[in-house]
Design an enzyme around this catalytic site. Structure first.
Site, PDB file in Angstrom:
ATOM      1  CD  GLU A 214       4.143   5.272   4.633  1.00  0.00           C
ATOM      2  OE1 GLU A 214       4.217   4.034   4.545  1.00  0.00           O
ATOM      3  OE2 GLU A 214       3.701   5.862   5.647  1.00  0.00           O
TER       4      GLU A 214
ATOM      5  CE1 TYR B  21      -4.551   2.864   4.481  1.00  0.00           C
ATOM      6  CE2 TYR B  21      -3.192   1.007   5.157  1.00  0.00           C
ATOM      7  CZ  TYR B  21      -3.333   2.197   4.492  1.00  0.00           C
ATOM      8  OH  TYR B  21      -2.259   2.738   3.827  1.00  0.00           O
TER       9      TYR B  21
ATOM     10  CG  ASP C 269       3.432  -0.855   4.967  1.00  0.00           C
ATOM     11  OD1 ASP C 269       3.099  -1.078   3.774  1.00  0.00           O
ATOM     12  OD2 ASP C 269       2.617  -0.505   5.834  1.00  0.00           O
TER      13      ASP C 269
ATOM     14  CG  ASP D 101      -0.225   0.192   2.518  1.00  0.00           C
ATOM     15  OD1 ASP D 101       0.620  -0.665   2.855  1.00  0.00           O
ATOM     16  OD2 ASP D 101      -0.491   1.181   3.223  1.00  0.00           O
TER      17      ASP D 101
END
Length: 485
Positions: free
Chosen positions: A466, A226, A77, A74
């Site tokens: 990120e 999430y 990571d 995603d």
């Protein structure tokens, strides 16, 4: 008031018109699609272009005796989270549906990026009857390590939703993604398109029959990463809207009419993200009224106007916050996701309005499609470097862009240059390094600047540095539009 608003935005248009030309937007489009190759999980194809990546997670799903190899990591990571991956897939498909005609030589690459996601979602939805697999990996253990995906040795636990442990939110988003993808492949691969659509309908029925949030069923696995903070009703309506668009089946129109008021159709919500689908659903359904005069969808046009007006400075319904440099600012963490989704909706709604010679109504003011395009352009240009610090927030675009991304694969030496394994703990030396990432994740759009237009090119500042797939996916459509305009 209407003439005043139009003048304001014509002035904005003239001030931003020279920032970039169609070649710049074409370059940004190419790079925004290339980014997805850096996020691929599984066995990489022979035509992989980001060649610092290698095969990874080739046994995903084996602990549950299913094949869950593939899909996308995603963000920075090595996790595969089903809800943001499905939303990414939906938005890639919507980008192609609305603006694929402007993608020219990049259309094939865009469809490849979409299919990498839809192939995985098909596996997740069909591997076990009555089950949808929604996550691979243990987030806490994954986040404690700093290792490239090719070396990862953290737990690859598998999580699923079922009748006993429902997840209407993630299941409905998966249905939306499969239905949207089916539209893209309808002409080029009708058999695949049919499989996608049938699976979408099955998954939606499962989501609707067994209602509940995956945040409740799988709380410790998916939260706080999430969580479905908005609940699942918004996804049910979103999923039904996409299947209706793909099928024109009257049953889904009846579902939308009967359930819309219970699922957020009358709520004015001013953000659109992997979690909250209400604004996107309204724009999607407004198309039915604007282009086909489906009277049952007229209220969605009114609520779409309200959303659009919330973004337009000077309008009666203005709600949004902007930085001093003019960037839409929703929240500190990964703010550019809201910029790319709202820009996409502005352009898509402008297209729908144009198809019918329509306009948005903001109180007593009339807002034209040109005004929406100008506002979207300002946001896209800001991302690409027309901002107070003259930094592009897309890696590899322009002369100045982020070099210390919060991204494991990009920041650790690649398997091509360092074939020996780099362990979980050893990898932290690269996390703590002040050096630029050795592997350029071309096309990645990072979280972005703070509310004062400041950006720290700091790997540890994940809220700013990120990247994420769901930031890029709607940008693909916006970049395609501006490459031709």
């Amino acid at each position: 008031m209407a003439p005043t608003l139009l003048i304001i935005f014509l002035l904005l248009s003239s001030s931003f018109a020279s920032a970039f030309n169609s070649d710049h937007y074409s370059d940004a489009l190419s790079k925004s699609i290339l980014f997805f190759e850096g996020q691929r999980s599984g066995k990489l194809p022979a035509n992989q272009r980001l060649n610092w990546r290698g095969d990874s997670a080739l046994r995903d799903g084996s602990s549950a005796n299913v094949d869950l190899v593939g899909g996308y990591y995603d963000a920075g990571d090595n996790m595969k989270f089903g809800l943001p991956m499905a939303f990414t897939t939906t938005m890639l498909a919507w980008s192609i549906i609305e603006f694929g005609g402007f993608m020219q030589s990049e259309l094939g690459n865009a469809k490849d990026a979409l299919r990498w996601g839809s192939d995985y979602l098909l596996k997740a939805a069909t591997a076990t009857p009555g089950t949808l697999y929604v996550q691979v990996g243990e987030a806490n253990s994954d986040h404690q390590c700093w290792e490239r995906p090719e070396d990862m040795d953290t737990s690859r636990g598998v999580y699923k939703v079922s009748a006993q442990n429902p997840g209407s939110d993630v299941a409905s988003e998966t249905a939306a993604a499969l239905a949207a993808a089916s539209i893209v492949f309808q002409d080029s691969d009708p058999s695949y398109s049919h499989t996608l659509l049938q699976t979408a309908m099955n998954v939606f029925k499962f989501a609707d029959d067994y209602r509940g949030s995956y945040s409740d069923s799988l709380h410790n696995a998916v939260c706080p990463f999430y969580c479905s903070y908005s609940g699942y009703n918004d996804e049910l309506l979103w999923g039904a809207a996409w299947i209706h668009r793909a099928t024109q089946d009257a049953r889904y129109m009846t579902y939308i009419e009967s359930n819309g008021h219970l699922m957020g159709s009358e709520d004015d919500d001013f953000s659109f993200s992997w979690d909250d689908k209400r604004a996107g659903t309204k724009v999607l359904l407004a198309k039915g009224f604007l282009e086909n005069r489906i009277e049952e969808f007229q209220s969605y046009k009114q609520h779409s106007d309200n959303y659009i007006c919330s973004l337009i400075p000077g309008s009666q319904n203005f709600q949004a916050q902007y930085t001093p440099g003019g960037l839409l600012y929703k929240q500190e963490g990964s703010n550019l996701q809201y910029v790319t989704t709202s820009s996409f909706l502005l352009l898509t709604y402008a297209k729908y309005l144009d198809s019918n010679g329509g306009h948005a109504s903001c109180g007593g003011a009339t807002i034209t499609s040109e005004t929406l395009i100008v506002q979207a352009k300002k946001q896209i240009d800001y991302i690409l470097g027309d901002n107070p610090i003259k930094m592009s927030y897309m890696v590899g675009f322009g002369d100045k862009f982020p070099t210390r991304l919060h991204h494991r694969g990009s920041s650790v030496p690649s398997v091509r240059n360092h074939p020996e394994r780099i362990s979980c703990d050893v990898g932290h030396q690269y996390f703590n390094s002040g050096s630029p990432n050795p592997n350029m994740l071309v096309g990645a759009i990072v979280g972005g600047p703070d509310r004062n237009d400041n950006y720290a090119d700091d790997r540890s500042n994940y809220s700013q540095s990120e990247p994420a797939t769901y930031i890029n996916a709607p940008f693909v459509g916006a970049a395609a539009f501006f490459s031709a305009h």
